[in-house]
Design an enzyme around this catalytic site. Structure first.
Site, PDB file in Angstrom:
ATOM      1  N   CYS A   1       0.836  -1.203   0.000  1.00  0.00           N
ATOM      2  CA  CYS A   1       0.000   0.000   0.000  1.00  0.00           C
ATOM      3  C   CYS A   1       0.872   1.255   0.000  1.00  0.00           C
ATOM      4  O   CYS A   1       1.476   1.562  -1.012  1.00  0.00           O
ATOM      5  CB  CYS A   1      -1.003  -0.051   1.146  1.00  0.00           C
ATOM      6  SG  CYS A   1      -2.482   0.909   0.776  1.00  0.00           S
TER       7      CYS A   1
ATOM      8  N   HIS B   1      -3.546  -5.174   0.356  1.00  0.00           N
ATOM      9  CA  HIS B   1      -2.973  -5.718   1.595  1.00  0.00           C
ATOM     10  C   HIS B   1      -3.034  -7.244   1.600  1.00  0.00           C
ATOM     11  O   HIS B   1      -4.009  -7.813   2.083  1.00  0.00           O
ATOM     12  CB  HIS B   1      -3.756  -5.199   2.802  1.00  0.00           C
ATOM     13  CG  HIS B   1      -3.605  -3.735   3.040  1.00  0.00           C
ATOM     14  ND1 HIS B   1      -2.729  -3.224   3.961  1.00  0.00           N
ATOM     15  CD2 HIS B   1      -4.204  -2.670   2.441  1.00  0.00           C
ATOM     16  CE1 HIS B   1      -2.810  -1.899   3.942  1.00  0.00           C
ATOM     17  NE2 HIS B   1      -3.691  -1.537   3.029  1.00  0.00           N
TER      18      HIS B   1
ATOM     19  N   GLU C   1      -1.526  -9.219   3.482  1.00  0.00           N
ATOM     20  CA  GLU C   1      -1.415  -9.766   4.851  1.00  0.00           C
ATOM     21  C   GLU C   1      -2.765 -10.146   5.452  1.00  0.00           C
ATOM     22  O   GLU C   1      -2.854 -11.050   6.279  1.00  0.00           O
ATOM     23  CB  GLU C   1      -0.681  -8.771   5.764  1.00  0.00           C
ATOM     24  CG  GLU C   1      -1.425  -7.473   6.120  1.00  0.00           C
ATOM     25  CD  GLU C   1      -1.262  -6.344   5.089  1.00  0.00           C
ATOM     26  OE1 GLU C   1      -0.931  -6.650   3.924  1.00  0.00           O
ATOM     27  OE2 GLU C   1      -1.486  -5.167   5.445  1.00  0.00           O
TER      28      GLU C   1
END
Ligand code: GLN
Length: 537
Positions: free
Chosen positions: A384, A510, A512
């Site tokens: 990001c 993202h 994650e």
């Protein structure tokens, strides 16, 4: 269809005891026995969601597929269960009040005085039962944020009392998580704070059915008997939760203590065989027996607080296990990246991750870290804001646009290589208005990412207002930066790479948030693998 069962998890004595991990661990065991389980978090603060909080307040803001900005505990739920959560899994006092007040304005309570009881409590009960009524789950575990006795949690506690009464003891139970402190001077574990917190619950009309006791030392048989007698629970319902070296050990610890068995007994549910934990235990085996170690720098401005980058740290644990290596994450504060930090820390890394973030603080440090990783061919992942910094770095140092910047940091920059998205320009309200949630992305063939994902179209979660400025795409590509992922509808640049560099990837989304124990994120797995290769050189 069998009725949905409800489990409520409350906390006493102290905050930060890990209700989320206990809830996720119990859910894991029940899921491993074949039940369909989900977890919900009720947060007693007045923000409508945690999207407007800075990470120092409650840690990372976790984003779901449906674009909800939520509490980081939802990340634990997904990582443990490998089941997606949504807006319905996180409710705050702010949202409850907002709904009730909107109903009042629409005239839904016409003629009535709107009060905490019954209007707020009814709204809370509805939010809890919505998940149950969906028919998707056998068991709903609802975690009540905060500590019993807090003024803020009272309406939630009252709602639990009512629901328990309405649903009956066979369909609802309360697990109370407490702390058994150890007084080293006396050499003793103390039960009194737990007795008091159980009493506080009782004052609100709720009897704890199961006690989960956080402790640094083993609970003796005598102590368990004492807790059972004075807290009014069965002895088998006194569960020890001793400090663990990894949160991923907690499901097995709870299995050993019989938390799942006593839960099923109390809810009159069939104790279907033993939990199927093969995949989970294989992950643990790999996690605990690494064959090598890699050092990855996490460059961010909230590194003092572990919870700020929770999902990234957990994704490294999953990816490390997958590669059978230990990933040592070295937190590096982006505000203080001096030549000394570069020489002593960054130059020794096997991988550099530049973290997401907002605002100007620390960005020049992030840009310096990107430059070092690019020039010294250290594997790089930018997430990001980290991807945006990689674009700025390339524009400044390769394309020669010395003042290139993002308009988030410098509104008047002559070269806005990162700019506010068109649809964001007229937005004035900050809450819930970013580009959020899962969006598709087409991958370019012959890219690192198309190999990593083994496909050409992916969907990932987002949380941003600024984007790669298409006006600079041609110039940047001619200078060697490659766009390898774009949104199929809008063309928004999602991924950049640098061909010729061993592993340099920046993503606007993202990854994650999507990494779980059962399904480690392929991008993290590949990044760690690249770091291993780099380390061998
Ligand atoms: N601040 C940047 C934006 O809004 C990046 C956001 C992030 O890193 N999550 O686009």
């Amino acid at each position: 269809m069998a009725e949905t069962k409800y489990i409520f998890v409350t906390g006493g004595v102290s905050s930060s005891l890990g209700k989320g991990i206990i809830a996720a661990s119990l859910a894991k065991l029940l899921q491993a026995r074949g039940y369909r389980v989900t977890i919900q978090k009720l947060d007693p603060y007045i923000n409508v969601d945690p999207g407007t909080l800075n990470p120092y307040e409650h840690g990372e803001c976790y984003v779901t597929d449906d674009g909800a900005e939520t509490d980081l505990d939802l990340g634990h739920y997904e990582r443990f269960l490998n089941v997606k959560t949504s807006q319905a899994n996180n409710v705050t006092t702010g949202r409850i009040y907002q709904n009730v007040i909107e109903k009042e304005r629409r005239g839904e309570f016409l003629g009535k005085t709107v009060q905490v009881i019954p209007h707020i409590t009814n709204e809370i009960k509805e939010r809890i039962q919505d998940l149950g009524n969906s028919g998707e789950y056998d068991i709903i575990i609802t975690e009540i944020g905060g500590t019993v006795g807090d003024i803020e949690s009272l309406p939630y506690i009252e709602s639990v009392r009512q629901l328990k009464w309405e649903l009956g003891d066979d369909n609802a139970l309360v697990i109370h998580l407490t702390l058994i402190p150890y007084l080293s001077a006396a050499g003793e574990l103390k039960t009194k704070p737990t007795q008091h917190s159980v009493k506080t619950l009782m004052e609100s009309g709720i009897k704890a059915d199961i006690l989960v006791c956080r402790t640094e030392h083993e609970l003796s048989d005598d102590l368990r008997s004492k807790l059972a007698q004075f807290c009014n629970v069965k002895k088998e319902a006194v569960i020890q939760s001793i400090d663990a070296s990894t949160i991923y050990d907690v499901p097995n610890m709870m299995l050993e203590e019989g938390l799942d068995t006593i839960t099923l007994q109390m809810l009159k549910m069939a104790d279907k065989t033993q939990p199927e934990l093969t995949r989970w235990n294989e992950f643990l085996r790999r996690h605990k027996n690494p064959k090598a170690e890699v050092k990855i720098g996490l460059i961010g401005k909230y590194v003092e607080l572990q919870d700020s980058y929770k999902s990234i740290l957990e994704a490294f644990i999953h990816a490390g296990a997958e590669n059978e290596v230990k990933v040592e994450v070295i937190p590096i504060h982006s505000e203080f990246i001096t030549q000394k930090v570069i020489d002593e820390k960054i130059s020794k890394l096997d991988g550099v991750l530049v973290a997401p973030g907002f605002g100007e603080r620390g960005i020049e440090g992030k840009i310096r870290a990107v430059q070092y990783a690019r020039e010294h061919k250290i594997p790089f992942l930018g997430i990001c804001l980290g991807m945006q910094m990689a674009v700025i770095e390339y524009a400044r140092n390769v394309l020669g646009l010395k003042a290139a910047n993002s308009t988030e940091m410098h509104k008047e920059t002559p070269d806005p290589v990162i700019d506010i998205m068109e649809e964001q320009k007229d937005i004035t309200h900050m809450g819930g208005t970013m580009r959020l949630g899962a969006w598709d992305c087409d991958l370019a063939i012959d890219s690192i990412v198309s190999q990593v994902y083994e496909g050409n179209i992916i969907s990932e979660r987002h949380r941003h207002r600024y984007e790669f400025n298409d006006k600079y795409r041609k110039a940047l590509e001619e200078a060697g930066l490659k766009v390898t992922g774009t949104n199929p509808k809008t063309g928004l640049v999602e991924i950049i790479e640098i061909p010729g560099h061993p592993w340099f990837v920046g993503v606007q989304y993202h990854p994650e948030y999507r990494s779980t124990v059962a399904s480690p994120h392929p991008l993290f797995v590949a990044f760690v693998k690249a770091a291993v290769t780099h380390g061998k050189k």
